[in-house]
Design a protein around this motif. Sequence first.
Motif, PDB file in Angstrom:
ATOM      1  N   TYR A 158       0.830  -1.196  -0.014  1.00  0.00           N
ATOM      2  CA  TYR A 158       0.025  -0.207   0.127  1.00  0.00           C
ATOM      3  C   TYR A 158       0.936   1.288   0.014  1.00  0.00           C
ATOM      4  N   GLU A 159       1.797   1.358   0.810  1.00  0.00           N
ATOM      5  CA  GLU A 159       2.739   2.473   0.785  1.00  0.00           C
ATOM      6  C   GLU A 159       3.442   2.602  -0.324  1.00  0.00           C
ATOM      7  N   SER A 160       3.956   1.505  -0.905  1.00  0.00           N
ATOM      8  CA  SER A 160       4.855   1.579  -2.170  1.00  0.00           C
ATOM      9  C   SER A 160       3.788   1.990  -3.402  1.00  0.00           C
ATOM     10  N   ALA A 161       2.577   1.692  -3.406  1.00  0.00           N
ATOM     11  CA  ALA A 161       1.662   2.016  -4.234  1.00  0.00           C
ATOM     12  C   ALA A 161       1.658   3.688  -4.331  1.00  0.00           C
ATOM     13  N   ILE A 162       1.370   4.316  -2.985  1.00  0.00           N
ATOM     14  CA  ILE A 162       1.057   5.434  -2.814  1.00  0.00           C
ATOM     15  C   ILE A 162       2.457   6.384  -3.052  1.00  0.00           C
ATOM     16  N   GLY A 194       3.457  16.088 -13.134  1.00  0.00           N
ATOM     17  CA  GLY A 194       2.189  16.906 -12.819  1.00  0.00           C
ATOM     18  C   GLY A 194       1.024  16.231 -13.046  1.00  0.00           C
ATOM     19  N   ASP A 195       0.921  14.856 -13.362  1.00  0.00           N
ATOM     20  CA  ASP A 195      -0.258  14.416 -13.882  1.00  0.00           C
ATOM     21  C   ASP A 195       0.158  12.820 -13.814  1.00  0.00           C
ATOM     22  N   LEU A 196      -1.022  12.026 -14.226  1.00  0.00           N
ATOM     23  CA  LEU A 196      -1.008  10.472 -14.072  1.00  0.00           C
ATOM     24  C   LEU A 196      -1.365  10.272 -15.558  1.00  0.00           C
ATOM     25  N   ASP A 197      -0.451   9.485 -16.343  1.00  0.00           N
ATOM     26  CA  ASP A 197      -0.844   8.841 -17.629  1.00  0.00           C
ATOM     27  C   ASP A 197      -2.043   7.748 -17.350  1.00  0.00           C
ATOM     28  N   ASP A 198      -2.806   7.266 -18.458  1.00  0.00           N
ATOM     29  CA  ASP A 198      -3.862   6.764 -18.332  1.00  0.00           C
ATOM     30  C   ASP A 198      -3.655   5.041 -17.752  1.00  0.00           C
ATOM     31  N   GLU A 199      -2.331   4.715 -17.892  1.00  0.00           N
ATOM     32  CA  GLU A 199      -2.105   3.343 -17.180  1.00  0.00           C
ATOM     33  C   GLU A 199      -1.877   3.462 -15.920  1.00  0.00           C
ATOM     34  N   TYR A 256      -3.037   6.083 -14.032  1.00  0.00           N
ATOM     35  CA  TYR A 256      -4.232   6.273 -13.280  1.00  0.00           C
ATOM     36  C   TYR A 256      -5.073   4.943 -12.910  1.00  0.00           C
ATOM     37  N   ALA A 257      -5.224   4.202 -14.059  1.00  0.00           N
ATOM     38  CA  ALA A 257      -5.905   2.754 -13.715  1.00  0.00           C
ATOM     39  C   ALA A 257      -5.469   2.064 -12.902  1.00  0.00           C
ATOM     40  N   ALA A 258      -4.198   1.902 -12.892  1.00  0.00           N
ATOM     41  CA  ALA A 258      -3.436   0.966 -11.788  1.00  0.00           C
ATOM     42  C   ALA A 258      -3.779   1.647 -10.348  1.00  0.00           C
ATOM     43  N   ALA A 259      -3.601   2.747 -10.340  1.00  0.00           N
ATOM     44  CA  ALA A 259      -3.624   3.333  -8.841  1.00  0.00           C
ATOM     45  C   ALA A 259      -5.405   3.227  -8.494  1.00  0.00           C
ATOM     46  N   ALA A 260      -6.416   3.523  -9.471  1.00  0.00           N
ATOM     47  CA  ALA A 260      -7.770   3.394  -9.154  1.00  0.00           C
ATOM     48  C   ALA A 260      -8.113   1.891  -8.645  1.00  0.00           C
ATOM     49  N   GLU A 261      -7.475   1.030  -9.276  1.00  0.00           N
ATOM     50  CA  GLU A 261      -7.652  -0.406  -9.129  1.00  0.00           C
ATOM     51  C   GLU A 261      -6.988  -0.757  -7.838  1.00  0.00           C
ATOM     52  N   ILE A 275      -6.442   8.417  -4.773  1.00  0.00           N
ATOM     53  CA  ILE A 275      -5.941   9.462  -5.597  1.00  0.00           C
ATOM     54  C   ILE A 275      -6.248  10.971  -5.364  1.00  0.00           C
ATOM     55  N   PHE A 276      -7.344  11.113  -5.138  1.00  0.00           N
ATOM     56  CA  PHE A 276      -7.706  12.388  -4.728  1.00  0.00           C
ATOM     57  C   PHE A 276      -6.936  12.955  -3.447  1.00  0.00           C
ATOM     58  N   GLU A 277      -6.947  12.201  -2.438  1.00  0.00           N
ATOM     59  CA  GLU A 277      -6.211  12.585  -1.362  1.00  0.00           C
ATOM     60  C   GLU A 277      -4.619  12.767  -1.559  1.00  0.00           C
ATOM     61  N   VAL A 278      -4.023  11.969  -2.260  1.00  0.00           N
ATOM     62  CA  VAL A 278      -2.552  12.073  -2.375  1.00  0.00           C
ATOM     63  C   VAL A 278      -2.292  13.275  -3.336  1.00  0.00           C
ATOM     64  N   THR A 279      -3.059  13.576  -4.412  1.00  0.00           N
ATOM     65  CA  THR A 279      -3.075  14.664  -5.298  1.00  0.00           C
ATOM     66  C   THR A 279      -3.183  15.913  -4.391  1.00  0.00           C
ATOM     67  N   THR A 280      -4.139  16.005  -3.302  1.00  0.00           N
ATOM     68  CA  THR A 280      -4.293  17.063  -2.564  1.00  0.00           C
ATOM     69  C   THR A 280      -3.046  17.280  -1.443  1.00  0.00           C
ATOM     70  N   VAL A 281      -2.680  16.389  -0.921  1.00  0.00           N
ATOM     71  CA  VAL A 281      -1.533  16.263  -0.114  1.00  0.00           C
ATOM     72  C   VAL A 281      -0.312  16.791  -0.938  1.00  0.00           C
ATOM     73  N   VAL A 282      -0.143  16.379  -2.054  1.00  0.00           N
ATOM     74  CA  VAL A 282       1.024  16.758  -2.888  1.00  0.00           C
ATOM     75  C   VAL A 282       1.075  18.278  -3.215  1.00  0.00           C
ATOM     76  N   GLY A 283      -0.284  18.478  -3.822  1.00  0.00           N
ATOM     77  CA  GLY A 283      -0.519  20.053  -3.980  1.00  0.00           C
ATOM     78  C   GLY A 283      -0.573  20.930  -2.957  1.00  0.00           C
ATOM     79  N   TYR A 284      -0.861  20.549  -1.553  1.00  0.00           N
ATOM     80  CA  TYR A 284      -0.782  21.484  -0.274  1.00  0.00           C
ATOM     81  C   TYR A 284       0.546  21.598  -0.005  1.00  0.00           C
ATOM     82  N   TYR A 285       1.251  20.532   0.275  1.00  0.00           N
ATOM     83  CA  TYR A 285       2.895  20.710   0.616  1.00  0.00           C
ATOM     84  C   TYR A 285       3.804  21.057  -0.414  1.00  0.00           C
TER      85      TYR A 285
END
Length: 199
Positions: free
Chosen positions: A143-147, A158-163, A165-170, A177-187
């Motif tokens: 789990y930590e490795s995927a994050i 600054g983005d996730l390619d389709d592959e 995104y699909a892997a992270a969503a699964e 994904i929403f939370e990690v992008t928010t943490v990255v943006g905030y910090y």
Amino acid sequence: MTESRKRHSSSMRGTGQARKSRTLPANMTPAQRDLFDKIAKGSRSSESAFPLTNADGGLEGPFDAMLLVPGIGDALQCLGAALRFRGGLSDRAREITILLVAHHHGSAFEIYAHEAVGRRIGLTEGDLEDIAQGREPRSADAYESAIAHLATQLLRTGDLDDESYAAAAETLGEAVIFEVTTVVGYYSLLATQLRVFRV
């Protein structure tokens, strides 16, 4: 701290003389004092692994600059508190993400503060060295490795390619994904403010 981390810390961007005079409690407007109390005496104060105020009573790190515009500073610190206390990431996953952001931006204060938090929640010196080098920490579970992989790609492109995104969503789900992008943006935002004000 290992020698390579010492060298990395000494080459941080945005170092030098502080540009902003610290706002001290005796000089605060009522709105600034209210925000100061929320930060210094709120939920962060009992949980913090690093001092929120210094010897003269002013706020440390990014929090002092938030007093410049209390209406925005309050919204910003509320987002930070939500990420810290109301998100779904595990403590380790959140701190791994924050430290990846901090090292990406060369943010000395974020590294100092969140390495202290990381040690408190079980990140080893080896883990911290791995993160400083942009690698997944050696003790990371799947789990930590995927994050960490997700955060690293966001920082690099600054983005996730389709592959990706699909892997992270699964693997993690879209809420993560929403939370990690928010943490990255905030910090990343805090790292920019810390650099600009030479904190």
